[in-house]
Motif scaffolding. Sequence first.
Motif, PDB file in Angstrom:
ATOM      1  N   ASP A 278      10.547   2.806   5.459  1.00 14.93           N
ATOM      2  CA  ASP A 278       9.444   3.221   6.306  1.00 14.93           C
ATOM      3  C   ASP A 278       8.163   3.191   5.465  1.00 14.93           C
ATOM      4  OD1 ASP A 278       7.482   4.843   7.662  1.00 14.93           O
ATOM      5  OD2 ASP A 278       9.115   5.685   8.873  1.00 14.93           O
ATOM      6  N   PRO A 279       7.109   2.519   5.942  1.00 15.86           N
ATOM      7  CA  PRO A 279       5.855   2.465   5.157  1.00 15.86           C
ATOM      8  C   PRO A 279       5.333   3.848   4.781  1.00 15.86           C
ATOM      9  CG  PRO A 279       5.776   0.911   6.985  1.00 15.86           C
ATOM     10  CD  PRO A 279       7.033   1.719   7.165  1.00 15.86           C
ATOM     11  N   ARG A 280       5.597   4.845   5.641  1.00 18.47           N
ATOM     12  CA  ARG A 280       5.142   6.199   5.314  1.00 18.47           C
ATOM     13  C   ARG A 280       5.877   6.741   4.091  1.00 18.47           C
ATOM     14  NH1 ARG A 280       6.150   8.651  11.177  1.00 18.47           N
ATOM     15  NH2 ARG A 280       8.011   7.357  10.786  1.00 18.47           N
ATOM     16  N   ASP A 281       7.185   6.378   3.954  1.00 15.55           N
ATOM     17  CA  ASP A 281       7.939   6.812   2.774  1.00 15.55           C
ATOM     18  C   ASP A 281       7.427   6.127   1.508  1.00 15.55           C
ATOM     19  OD1 ASP A 281       9.523   8.552   4.209  1.00 15.55           O
ATOM     20  OD2 ASP A 281      11.085   7.052   4.587  1.00 15.55           O
ATOM     21  N   GLN A 283       4.338   5.112   1.062  1.00 17.19           N
ATOM     22  CA  GLN A 283       3.071   5.765   0.726  1.00 17.19           C
ATOM     23  C   GLN A 283       3.312   7.107   0.036  1.00 17.19           C
ATOM     24  OE1 GLN A 283      -0.097   4.657   0.824  1.00 17.19           O
ATOM     25  NE2 GLN A 283       0.918   2.703   1.295  1.00 17.19           N
ATOM     26  N   ARG A 284       4.322   7.805   0.501  1.00 19.39           N
ATOM     27  CA  ARG A 284       4.665   9.081  -0.138  1.00 19.39           C
ATOM     28  C   ARG A 284       5.069   8.854  -1.594  1.00 19.39           C
ATOM     29  NH1 ARG A 284       9.901  12.790   1.420  1.00 19.39           N
ATOM     30  NH2 ARG A 284       9.571  14.419  -0.113  1.00 19.39           N
ATOM     31  N   HIS A 286       4.034   6.454  -3.518  1.00 25.25           N
ATOM     32  CA  HIS A 286       2.804   6.179  -4.268  1.00 25.25           C
ATOM     33  C   HIS A 286       2.133   7.496  -4.671  1.00 25.25           C
ATOM     34  CE1 HIS A 286       1.896   1.828  -4.404  1.00 25.25           C
ATOM     35  NE2 HIS A 286       2.642   1.743  -3.304  1.00 25.25           N
ATOM     36  N   ARG A 287       2.119   8.470  -3.755  1.00 24.86           N
ATOM     37  CA  ARG A 287       1.525   9.769  -4.090  1.00 24.86           C
ATOM     38  C   ARG A 287       2.333  10.468  -5.182  1.00 24.86           C
ATOM     39  NH1 ARG A 287       0.918   9.856   1.620  1.00 24.86           N
ATOM     40  NH2 ARG A 287       2.724  11.236   1.873  1.00 24.86           N
ATOM     41  N   GLU A 435       9.925  20.000  -0.287  1.00 23.97           N
ATOM     42  CA  GLU A 435       8.635  19.965   0.401  1.00 23.97           C
ATOM     43  C   GLU A 435       8.298  21.313   1.025  1.00 23.97           C
ATOM     44  OE1 GLU A 435       7.319  16.589   2.806  1.00 23.97           O
ATOM     45  OE2 GLU A 435       9.222  15.633   2.273  1.00 23.97           O
TER      46      GLU A 435
END
Length: 489
Positions: A278-281, A283-284, A286-287, A435
Amino acid sequence: MPSNRVVRVRASEGSATAQEMREGIAAIQAEMKVTPDFPETVERAAAEAAAAPRLPDLDRTDIELVTLDPESSRDLDQAMHIARDPDVPGGYVVHYAIADVAAFVALGDPVDVEARRRGETLYGADSKVPLHPKVLSEGAASLLPDEVRPALLWTIKVDETGEGTDVDVVRARVRSRAKLAYDAVQADLDAGRASELVGLLKEVGELRLAREAARGGVSLPLPEQELVDAGGHWELEFRQQLPVEAWNAQISLLTGMAAASLMVYARVGILRTLPPADPRDVQRLHRTARALGIDWPAEQLYPDFIRSLDPSLPSHAAMVVACTRLLRGAAYVTFNGELPAQSEHSALASEYAHVTAPLRRLVDRFAGEVCVALCAGTDVPGWVLEAMADLPDTMRESGRRANQYENAVVDLCEAELLAGREGERFTAVVVDVEEKDPSRGDLTIQEPAVEASVSGDGELPLGEEVPVELVRADPATRSVEFRLVAADD
């Protein structure tokens, strides 16, 4: 906890700790309602099958096959031979013999019914809950040295770049010449005395690893925990995969990809799949990399980033654990006439099938049957198509059970080895932070090699080396808990 929690074991039978471990493992098996023992009817049917295998007419005992496994293994699914292709400059011919379980087990017989109930072999420390009775899995069906065995014999041609170019699989009689062990083969390689076959395995393995990188495939460099007899007591150590293990795994992956290509072309079979991340994962992640101080250029693809990590560095170890989130969701999918919408295994960047471990994994027996039929130009047997319908659910449940069993055994190992050391301090790396509650997470300790839960008074410092204190180590509940030591403690 991280997903690599599988313990190998090297221990003496007379160790008191070994006895305590076995008692704890017996309790786990009772709790999970699994057992290494088989009903009498199944054992009897297996013994009868072992005495009268259905041997194929084709004799390929001329091929000088060898097996390559951990030294203690006896359930030997695969034997290989690699040679240079006389017809293609720079090319190779890989012969890969896979134990033919169907030569002993028929759909609906007692061994088959029990195997479909179990799904796969369960591993943990020196305990094993096998898929098939040992008279087959470690005896008549295993590709033990100097024994004629029925097998599915794969012949795969590989070009000078490591790409598979042609595949065939037939039933044949084979005979392994030797049972090789990873440690000994790696030692021979390092000393410059490896055999020609091992030298070719290195060549093909390295070519295949380069192909994997070019495709965008990825494997996480997660170490295994190993329980070691240290002269009267046991210790846990982390163990990195040897190069020869990675090359050997590439031969299995080569075969699985070849099997998938046959099935996809014919539009019938069963694939092992993993959805794209998932692109959101991503991005996470990367953070997470930024928080850990790890450079991850925006233009660098995820697989290339993973290959740049060094898990011996604390921050990189935490990053590797974080990356396991992208490798969740693997499944099996069957098809007949229309390809599934999701057919690729994203970690391999390829379509892939499990066909190389039928002694230890149920699905491989049926996937192998599909490929034999396709290569022979015949219809896939009806009994295979009938059985395939239930395989995804069966394997999903057995995979869940295998993970639960392995994690319970590892938790027991850690609790046994740390019991009585409450209050002792250790140096650890925080590899994961929850989290919802950043004061809780997971840690890794190198000495002893432990992965466990940790808590603190505030947000845990992800990827940092920190002092921790053992709060609890309870073998009865298989629980270990550490707390972060404050600077002023």
